[in-house]
Design an enzyme around this catalytic site. Structure first.
Site, short mmCIF file in Angstrom:
data_model
loop_
_atom_site.label_atom_id
_atom_site.label_comp_id
_atom_site.label_asym_id
_atom_site.label_seq_id
_atom_site.Cartn_x
_atom_site.Cartn_y
_atom_site.Cartn_z
N ASP A 7 -4.67 3.69 -1.58
CA ASP A 7 -5.70 4.05 -0.61
C ASP A 7 -6.15 5.49 -0.81
OD1 ASP A 7 -5.98 1.71 1.24
OD2 ASP A 7 -3.83 2.02 1.43
N MET B 230 -11.69 -5.38 5.36
CA MET B 230 -10.83 -4.57 6.20
C MET B 230 -10.62 -5.27 7.54
SD MET B 230 -10.05 -2.00 4.35
CE MET B 230 -9.21 -1.01 5.61
N SER C 151 0.84 -1.20 0.00
CA SER C 151 0.00 0.00 0.00
C SER C 151 0.87 1.24 0.00
CB SER C 151 -0.90 0.01 1.23
OG SER C 151 -1.49 1.28 1.39
N ASP D 200 -6.99 -6.29 4.15
CA ASP D 200 -6.22 -5.05 4.30
C ASP D 200 -6.30 -4.57 5.74
OD1 ASP D 200 -5.10 -2.52 4.20
OD2 ASP D 200 -6.48 -1.72 2.71
N HIS E 112 -8.53 1.52 -3.84
CA HIS E 112 -9.51 1.33 -2.77
C HIS E 112 -10.08 2.70 -2.42
CE1 HIS E 112 -10.09 0.42 1.82
NE2 HIS E 112 -11.24 0.63 1.20
N MET F 13 -12.10 5.06 -0.31
CA MET F 13 -12.73 5.34 0.98
C MET F 13 -13.29 6.75 0.88
SD MET F 13 -9.84 3.63 3.43
CE MET F 13 -8.56 3.59 2.17
N MET G 284 -8.55 8.40 0.42
CA MET G 284 -9.37 8.86 1.56
C MET G 284 -9.76 10.31 1.34
SD MET G 284 -7.19 7.22 4.70
CE MET G 284 -6.43 5.59 4.55
N HIS H 208 -1.33 -1.19 -4.20
CA HIS H 208 -2.61 -0.84 -3.56
C HIS H 208 -2.62 0.66 -3.28
CE1 HIS H 208 -6.27 -1.90 -1.38
NE2 HIS H 208 -5.91 -1.01 -0.45
#
Length: 220
Positions: free
Chosen positions: A35, A137, A8, A175, A66, A68, A37, A33
């Site tokens: 992330d 998660m 990640s 994850d 991913h 979020m 946010m 990966h």
């Protein structure tokens, strides 16, 4: 079962991001990966599609995005254009989960659904046949470097049972708090794809860490 390790970038050195992603791929990473946010769905703000587009030319492995974020759909389009290969989102963050899954696939990406530790698997009752990936998660989302929540292990096993019942090749990704010393236990529960942030980027030798993870997986 073939296992995949997905470092990640949340834990990478952002001042040297291109160099970092090249280094982990050279060290044996199967995916990168990513992330995302938004400081709305989760209490943190990370990176957007411009950063995804910037690292896309540096690696040939799939970019595993991913989301979020809330709302989801607009960013699906932006990340697909930025070079994402897999886009996953949280069902609570979409007003129309089925529509969002279709949108991801219409733009040439594999579609995934993400479950927080307390999110029920009942969302899979109506979506599993349309998924390429289920991401569980094993921490509460929003921050890197958290401890693995062991109570997620039975949830991994139940998800594996549901996936196997479809007969389809759906990846089961985990994850949060994945490390050398627990990756085999997570695999035994049924996971085949492992997101590791601080465990890899926080190590001095990326290749040795990934090699050690694969060695543990080889014992499952």
């Amino acid at each position: 079962m073939g296992y995949r390790i997905a470092p990640s970038v949340l834990s990478a050195d952002f001042a040297r991001l291109g160099e970092e992603v090249r280094a982990v791929v050279k060290a044996g990473a199967d995916l990168i990966h990513f992330d995302v946010m938004d400081n709305h769905y989760v209490p943190n703000l990370t990176v957007g599609p411009l950063v995804c587009a910037a690292i896309r030319p540096h690696v040939s492995v799939p970019l595993d995005v991913h989301l979020m974020v809330r709302p989801v759909d607009r960013l699906v389009l932006d990340f697909a254009k930025a070079g994402a290969n897999i886009i996953s989102f949280h069902p609570e963050a979409s007003d129309h989960v089925d529509r969002t899954l279709s949108l991801i696939r219409e733009h040439g990406c594999k579609a995934g659904l993400v479950f927080n530790p307390a999110t029920p698997l009942s969302w899979l009752d109506h979506t599993l046949e349309k998924l390429d990936l289920v991401l569980l998660m094993s921490v509460n989302p929003g921050f890197g470097g958290q401890q693995f929540i062991a109570s997620v292990l039975p949830k991994i096993a139940e998800t594996r049972r549901r996936i196997d019942a479809t007969g389809r090749d759906i990846w089961l990704e985990v994850d949060g708090g994945v490390k050398i010393d627990n990756i085999a236990e997570i695999a035994r529960a049924g996971a085949d794809t492992f997101v590791a942030g601080s465990a890899i980027f926080g190590a001095g030798d990326y290749a040795a860490t990934i090699r050690d993870m694969r060695a543990r997986l080889g014992m499952v």
